[in-house]
Design an enzyme around this catalytic site. Sequence first.
Site, PDB file in Angstrom:
ATOM      1  N   HIS A   1      14.008  35.436  76.827  1.00 56.55           N
ATOM      2  CA  HIS A   1      14.623  34.519  76.534  1.00 56.55           C
ATOM      3  C   HIS A   1      14.167  34.453  75.055  1.00 56.55           C
ATOM      4  CE1 HIS A   1      17.582  33.501  79.904  1.00 56.55           C
ATOM      5  NE2 HIS A   1      17.343  34.229  79.329  1.00 56.55           N
TER       6      HIS A   1
ATOM      7  N   GLU B   1      12.884  31.203  73.769  1.00 53.44           N
ATOM      8  CA  GLU B   1      12.081  30.307  73.645  1.00 53.44           C
ATOM      9  C   GLU B   1      10.494  30.650  74.648  1.00 53.44           C
ATOM     10  OE1 GLU B   1      15.946  28.112  74.282  1.00 53.44           O
ATOM     11  OE2 GLU B   1      14.960  29.774  74.815  1.00 53.44           O
TER      12      GLU B   1
ATOM     13  N   CYS C   1      17.236  27.102  78.926  1.00 54.48           N
ATOM     14  CA  CYS C   1      18.227  27.939  80.020  1.00 54.48           C
ATOM     15  C   CYS C   1      16.848  26.425  80.419  1.00 54.48           C
ATOM     16  CB  CYS C   1      18.225  28.429  79.895  1.00 54.48           C
ATOM     17  SG  CYS C   1      16.259  29.691  80.461  1.00 54.48           S
TER      18      CYS C   1
END
Length: 330
Positions: A261, A263, A289
């Site tokens: 992801h 992040e 998430c």
Amino acid sequence: MILGLTGRNAAGKGEVAEFLKKGGFEYFSLSDELRDGLRARGVDTTRDALIAEGRRVRTEEGLGSLAQRVTRRFTHGLNQAVDSIRNPEEVRFLRTLPDFYLLAVDAPPALRFERARLRARPGDSVDLPAFEAAEARELQSEDPAAQQLVATIALADFQIVNDGDLPALHDKVREVFRTAAGRMKRLSWDDYFLAIAEVVACRANCAKRRVAAVVVRDQRIVSTGYNGTPRGTKNCTDGGCKRCLDLAPSGSGLTDCLCSHAEENAIVQAAYHGVSLRGATIYCTFQPCVLCTKMIVNSGISHVVYRTAYPLPEAAGNMFREAGVTVRCV
């Protein structure tokens, strides 16, 4: 800044335009658009011909079409001067662009007639009554595609009366410019960093979604990340992640997904280069998430700002609250 110029005949718009050009403005004239069209057809560019051509173009291409033409040629980052605006729809189109201001230039009729007489353009009136009668026909009309100077001038943000010498006119233009500059809008820090994140997302190699994160400390970027397969492996878009290319339903098969992801990548990149994220803010194009929430908390990041919400378990929000991490959607 986009500074539009309107006003009555021979009021001094040309002198204002010359001063702005010398001051670094890129210059465009709607009348020049009409002159080019007339010359291409071998028609003399008299005042009456220009008025008729303007009515034709607005009727056939749209009431704001002349303004639309010139904006396509703007150089990004330069101030723009748009001269010879004579229809309210041209103003309304330009107002859809950031930092547009309309300046109306006027002068007493006798002074304007004398200026028009001295410049001696084709089709100009030979005496003051004829000058005023010709102008009256241009000020307003039942035809929406015609010149509508009265209605256009009424939309002006600034008005100056050019009844003195050139230095006096230049002083008035400077004052308008300084006032307009003070009204110019700047992006907020949130919008600034989220706009950068949108650009970072263009590097994402995930086939299903493009996401990015930008980590900031003291209003300076310290790390960025976008989603995709790990360093040194085949890109997701090239077949690196079977789960994504199989169009697995959102939220399913996550343990089989090989894409990191955004992040996660931003935090890992900071660690890779030995950069502390304690007290930082992370800007995300999508809501983080649960996995990324845990990494954000453990990295020491204090603030999360995201653009687009994503359906997630309540656990993510609860975790942020418990850890004292502030979260904002903008």
